[in-house]
Design a protein around this motif. Structure first.
Motif, PDB file in Angstrom:
ATOM      1  N   THR A   1      -1.160  14.145  -4.093  1.00  0.00           N
ATOM      2  CA  THR A   1      -0.136  13.224  -3.657  1.00  0.00           C
ATOM      3  C   THR A   1      -0.965  12.340  -2.798  1.00  0.00           C
ATOM      4  N   VAL A   2      -0.788  10.880  -2.893  1.00  0.00           N
ATOM      5  CA  VAL A   2      -1.460  10.004  -1.917  1.00  0.00           C
ATOM      6  C   VAL A   2      -0.377   8.872  -1.195  1.00  0.00           C
ATOM      7  N   ASN A   3      -0.698   9.019   0.111  1.00  0.00           N
ATOM      8  CA  ASN A   3       0.299   8.109   0.905  1.00  0.00           C
ATOM      9  C   ASN A   3      -0.427   6.767   0.791  1.00  0.00           C
ATOM     10  N   SER A   4       0.025   5.900   0.352  1.00  0.00           N
ATOM     11  CA  SER A   4      -0.646   4.283   0.149  1.00  0.00           C
ATOM     12  C   SER A   4      -0.326   3.621   1.478  1.00  0.00           C
ATOM     13  N   ARG A   5       0.614   4.088   2.291  1.00  0.00           N
ATOM     14  CA  ARG A   5       0.363   3.351   3.593  1.00  0.00           C
ATOM     15  C   ARG A   5      -0.875   3.642   4.324  1.00  0.00           C
ATOM     16  N   THR A   6      -1.487   4.848   4.153  1.00  0.00           N
ATOM     17  CA  THR A   6      -2.746   5.079   4.794  1.00  0.00           C
ATOM     18  C   THR A   6      -4.000   5.082   4.005  1.00  0.00           C
ATOM     19  N   THR A   7      -3.829   5.165   2.721  1.00  0.00           N
ATOM     20  CA  THR A   7      -5.048   5.358   1.794  1.00  0.00           C
ATOM     21  C   THR A   7      -4.699   4.510   0.690  1.00  0.00           C
ATOM     22  N   ASP A   8      -6.144   3.860   0.313  1.00  0.00           N
ATOM     23  CA  ASP A   8      -6.192   2.837  -0.784  1.00  0.00           C
ATOM     24  C   ASP A   8      -5.709   3.527  -2.022  1.00  0.00           C
ATOM     25  N   PRO A   9      -4.562   3.290  -2.621  1.00  0.00           N
ATOM     26  CA  PRO A   9      -4.130   4.264  -3.959  1.00  0.00           C
ATOM     27  C   PRO A   9      -5.116   4.152  -4.855  1.00  0.00           C
ATOM     28  N   VAL A  10      -5.717   3.033  -5.165  1.00  0.00           N
ATOM     29  CA  VAL A  10      -6.559   2.518  -6.316  1.00  0.00           C
ATOM     30  C   VAL A  10      -7.860   3.676  -6.365  1.00  0.00           C
TER      31      VAL A  10
END
Length: 361
Positions: free
Chosen positions: A228-237
């Motif tokens: 899982t990736v939280n894109s609020r805090t981490t660059d999803p790409v």
């Protein structure tokens, strides 16, 4: 003889929905009356209430439904009274150029019931997606009824009528996810969660769920996400590339429907990978990408409408997998409610508190 039943309507843009009495006519040629047993509260219904689809008020809301056929009109052979069915919003014509080429899932002339349901004063109702299933009974084209195993729980079965089918189909039918593939799903509400579930069903080796809500990411893990990736805090790409050996995912499903998340999906896929847009954009949205990047990365950019499903093929198959314990459709039912609680369900949906509220009649 026409029947009077309770139903949920939206009278005007932005106005709270209300429970009222409507008139359901007897089925005409090619039509069926279905007694609704359960209907999911989908974001599309909220779009109708907000005037985001069109302005043909009043709307008879609800479309993710399962129920029992009560009566059929002349010439109907697909279903019979007593059949347990899931309703769909794409009754195929069998005659258009897509149908004649053996691709009925892309039918260009799908249809709904010809007759109109009305208010008591004769005002014609516009049924959501040609169904209108926040009602004790509704009138549809017989081709909108797909017979499935009656052992399935109605509250679960009805969800295949829209959001869950859209997500599973986006992964399997449109994206072509296969054994060993890497998949990223951007946006993990009901549709995105279903794309995660479909990817697991297809045998994907790595399934990366991306969202800004940790609650949705945790649900995605229960549905089959391996990361899982939280894109609020981490660059999803960058995160997706890192989790796929620096390459990007074989298939990226965009289940949000916004230009910024579509760009993330575009750059998060591997060379010759596939982007699938299943999130629904609004009319004013535009997308700008360097054409050289589109050319240089190869692969495919696809849009998935209703998960490219063919209800007569896909609904019975998925219900069978559910009954075998291989497809956890029950995980999407956050709560069951009564007909008069739809407005409150819209609020919970907007706050991200539920995957699906389901009206049980």
């Amino acid at each position: 003889m026409a029947q009077q039943v309770k139903a949920v309507i939206a009278r005007a843009k932005g106005a709270p929905v209300e429970v009222t009495t409507i008139v359901v006519p007897d089925p005409g040629p090619g039509e069926a009356v279905v007694r609704i047993q359960a209907c999911g509260v989908c974001h599309t219904d909220l779009h109708y209430r907000e005037g985001g689809i069109n302005d043909e008020f009043p709307f008879l809301l609800g479309h993710e439904a399962a129920g029992v056929v009560e009566s059929v009109g002349e010439g109907v052979t697909e279903v019979a009274p007593g059949d347990f069915v899931i309703l769909n919003w794409r009754a195929v014509c069998g005659q258009c150029r897509a149908c004649r080429r053996g691709r009925p899932q892309y039918c260009f002339d799908t249809h709904n019931a010809r007759q109109k349901m009305t208010l008591l004063d004769g005002t014609e109702l516009s049924p959501a997606l040609g169904i209108g299933a926040f009602a004790e009974k509704t009138l549809v084209a017989a081709g909108q009824c797909t017979k499935v195993n009656p052992a399935a729980e109605p509250a679960v079965a009805g969800l295949l009528g829209c959001g869950v089918m859209a997500g599973i189909g986006a992964a399997i039918n449109t994206g072509g996810v296969g054994r060993g593939d890497s998949v990223a799903v951007i946006g993990c509400g009901g549709v995105g969660g279903a794309a995660v579930l479909g990817s697991r069903l297809a045998g994907a080796a790595r399934i990366i769920a991306v969202d800004i809500d940790d609650r949705k990411l945790e649900t995605a893990r229960t549905l089959g996400a391996t990361h899982t990736v939280n894109s609020r805090t981490t660059d999803p790409v960058e995160a997706i590339r890192e989790l796929t050996g620096g390459h990007g995912a074989d298939v990226v499903v965009e289940a949000v429907g916004r230009p910024e998340t579509y760009r993330q999906a575009f750059y998060a896929r591997d060379l010759a990978g596939t982007v699938v847009l299943v999130g629904v954009p609004t009319p004013e949205m535009t997308l700008e990408l360097p054409l050289l990047d589109v050319f240089g990365r190869g692969g495919a950019l696809k849009s998935s409408w209703y998960g490219d499903c063919l209800p007569s093929r896909d609904f019975p198959m998925l219900i069978d997998l559910y009954l075998q314990g291989r497809l956890d459709l029950r995980a999407f039912v956050t709560e069951t409610i009564e007909l008069d609680a739809v407005e409150q369900a819209f609020a919970r949906m907007h706050q991200g508190d539920v995957l699906r509220s389901v009206v049980v009649l």
